[in-house]
Scaffold this motif. Structure first.
Motif, mmCIF file in Angstrom:
data_model
loop_
_atom_site.group_PDB
_atom_site.id
_atom_site.type_symbol
_atom_site.label_atom_id
_atom_site.label_comp_id
_atom_site.label_asym_id
_atom_site.label_seq_id
_atom_site.Cartn_x
_atom_site.Cartn_y
_atom_site.Cartn_z
ATOM 1 N N UNK A 48 0.822 -1.218 0.000
ATOM 2 C CA UNK A 48 0.000 0.000 0.000
ATOM 3 C C UNK A 48 0.856 1.267 0.000
ATOM 4 N N UNK A 49 2.187 1.127 -0.040
ATOM 5 C CA UNK A 49 3.047 2.302 0.195
ATOM 6 C C UNK A 49 3.289 3.134 -1.063
ATOM 7 N N UNK A 50 3.361 4.452 -0.853
ATOM 8 C CA UNK A 50 3.623 5.396 -1.946
ATOM 9 C C UNK A 50 5.140 5.610 -2.074
ATOM 10 N N UNK A 51 5.561 6.445 -3.034
ATOM 11 C CA UNK A 51 7.003 6.609 -3.249
ATOM 12 C C UNK A 51 7.764 7.108 -2.013
ATOM 13 N N UNK A 52 7.074 7.812 -1.115
ATOM 14 C CA UNK A 52 7.731 8.336 0.087
ATOM 15 C C UNK A 52 7.783 7.274 1.192
ATOM 16 N N UNK A 54 5.016 6.067 2.738
ATOM 17 C CA UNK A 54 3.807 6.123 3.560
ATOM 18 C C UNK A 54 2.672 5.386 2.855
ATOM 19 N N UNK A 55 1.587 5.106 3.598
ATOM 20 C CA UNK A 55 0.428 4.451 3.004
ATOM 21 C C UNK A 55 -0.228 5.425 2.031
ATOM 22 N N UNK A 56 -0.427 4.990 0.789
ATOM 23 C CA UNK A 56 -1.096 5.845 -0.205
ATOM 24 C C UNK A 56 -2.479 6.192 0.323
ATOM 25 N N UNK A 57 -2.873 7.463 0.179
ATOM 26 C CA UNK A 57 -4.132 7.927 0.755
ATOM 27 C C UNK A 57 -5.339 7.116 0.338
ATOM 28 N N UNK A 58 -5.340 6.628 -0.875
ATOM 29 C CA UNK A 58 -6.463 5.842 -1.357
ATOM 30 C C UNK A 58 -6.691 4.582 -0.529
ATOM 31 N N UNK A 59 -5.621 3.984 -0.033
ATOM 32 C CA UNK A 59 -5.788 2.787 0.788
ATOM 33 C C UNK A 59 -6.343 3.141 2.170
ATOM 34 N N UNK A 60 -6.009 4.347 2.655
ATOM 35 C CA UNK A 60 -6.642 4.823 3.888
ATOM 36 C C UNK A 60 -8.141 5.036 3.637
ATOM 37 N N UNK B 19 5.026 0.717 -4.650
ATOM 38 C CA UNK B 19 4.249 -0.500 -4.362
ATOM 39 C C UNK B 19 2.754 -0.294 -4.585
ATOM 40 N N UNK B 20 2.217 0.874 -4.172
ATOM 41 C CA UNK B 20 0.768 1.100 -4.293
ATOM 42 C C UNK B 20 0.352 1.076 -5.761
ATOM 43 N N UNK B 21 1.210 1.581 -6.649
ATOM 44 C CA UNK B 21 0.889 1.593 -8.079
ATOM 45 C C UNK B 21 0.898 0.179 -8.638
ATOM 46 N N UNK B 63 -7.856 4.143 -6.713
ATOM 47 C CA UNK B 63 -7.518 4.357 -8.129
ATOM 48 C C UNK B 63 -7.692 5.814 -8.526
ATOM 49 N N UNK B 64 -8.767 6.435 -8.065
ATOM 50 C CA UNK B 64 -8.989 7.850 -8.397
ATOM 51 C C UNK B 64 -7.895 8.719 -7.779
ATOM 52 N N UNK B 65 -7.488 8.389 -6.555
ATOM 53 C CA UNK B 65 -6.396 9.111 -5.901
ATOM 54 C C UNK B 65 -5.116 8.946 -6.715
ATOM 55 N N UNK B 66 -4.898 7.743 -7.241
ATOM 56 C CA UNK B 66 -3.687 7.464 -8.019
ATOM 57 C C UNK B 66 -3.842 7.880 -9.487
#
Lengths: 139, 139
Positions: A48-52, A54-60, B19-21, B63-66
């Motif tokens: 679920x992690x973004x490039x930084x 952290x958990x990508x907001x969409x997964x929250x 990873x989220x992508x 998906x919309x967030x990404x």
């Protein structure tokens, strides 16, 4: 309250949880269908992690949806379902991999239109909040 | 536009995707950083399905967030990032496992505050729409 619905069969282990709940690592900690409140646990996975990192907001957002949804579904009869038609998420802090706690409640339980709210916490601090509107339908 | 940022290195394969992508099966179809528009593809996996066998709404929100996030990130300089502070999702139709197309755009590109919008389509039909607010920060 009808304890013979899909939801309650899932809660007490008579049916397996849906795939989306397994993906989010959902565990039910407390469900009070009379008061319309729920407390659930999630596990944010490395996936679920973004490039930084952290958990990508969409997964929250997915976790908050899976907190509010069950709070309402716990109150439904057999053959009823309640799709979310609107989800509004406010992000307050970054979240890391690991445990998150979702606290949800039914703000308004109409015959059709229901208003829901939830918070998502990590280490006791609020990382995101949400409101949602769901509409009760019959299969 | 700075094509030497993390984002553009990822787009042209110099860096791996986050990873989220990967989890959402994201592929970039078209990015126009001058116009602030983006088109991306997602793959809804079996792991995203709710008890009815549709994609859980939260994963559509992810998906919309990404979709919207990259539309803005494509315009950032090195050392800048833009956390989403608010995400509002409207759900129109159920979505199945498989391909979804996200179309996003920058509605307002402020120096700090940015307003974004996106649609998510399956088989040419809109399944969900969203708006988001993001705030540009420097590392």
């Amino acid at each position: 309250m009808d304890k013979n619905t899909f939801f309650w069969k899932m809660v007490d282990g008579r049916l397996p949880p849906p795939e989306c709940a397994k993906t989010l690592g959902l565990k039910f900690l407390d469900i009070d269908a009379e008061r319309g409140t729920i407390e659930v646990e999630f596990q944010a996975a490395p996936q679920f992690l973004n490039p930084v990192g952290n958990v990508q907001g969409g997964f929250l957002a997915a976790m908050l949806d899976d907190t509010m949804g069950p709070a309402l579904v716990a109150t439904l009869g057999d053959g009823e379902f309640a799709p979310t038609v609107n989800l509004n998420v406010q992000f307050h802090r970054p979240a890391r991999e690991g445990q998150l706690i979702g606290k949800g409640r039914i703000v308004l339980r109409g015959r059709e239109v229901c208003q829901l709210a939830a918070e998502l916490l990590q280490d006791g601090k609020i990382v995101a909040t949400a409101t949602a509107t769901a509409v009760i339908r019959k299969v």
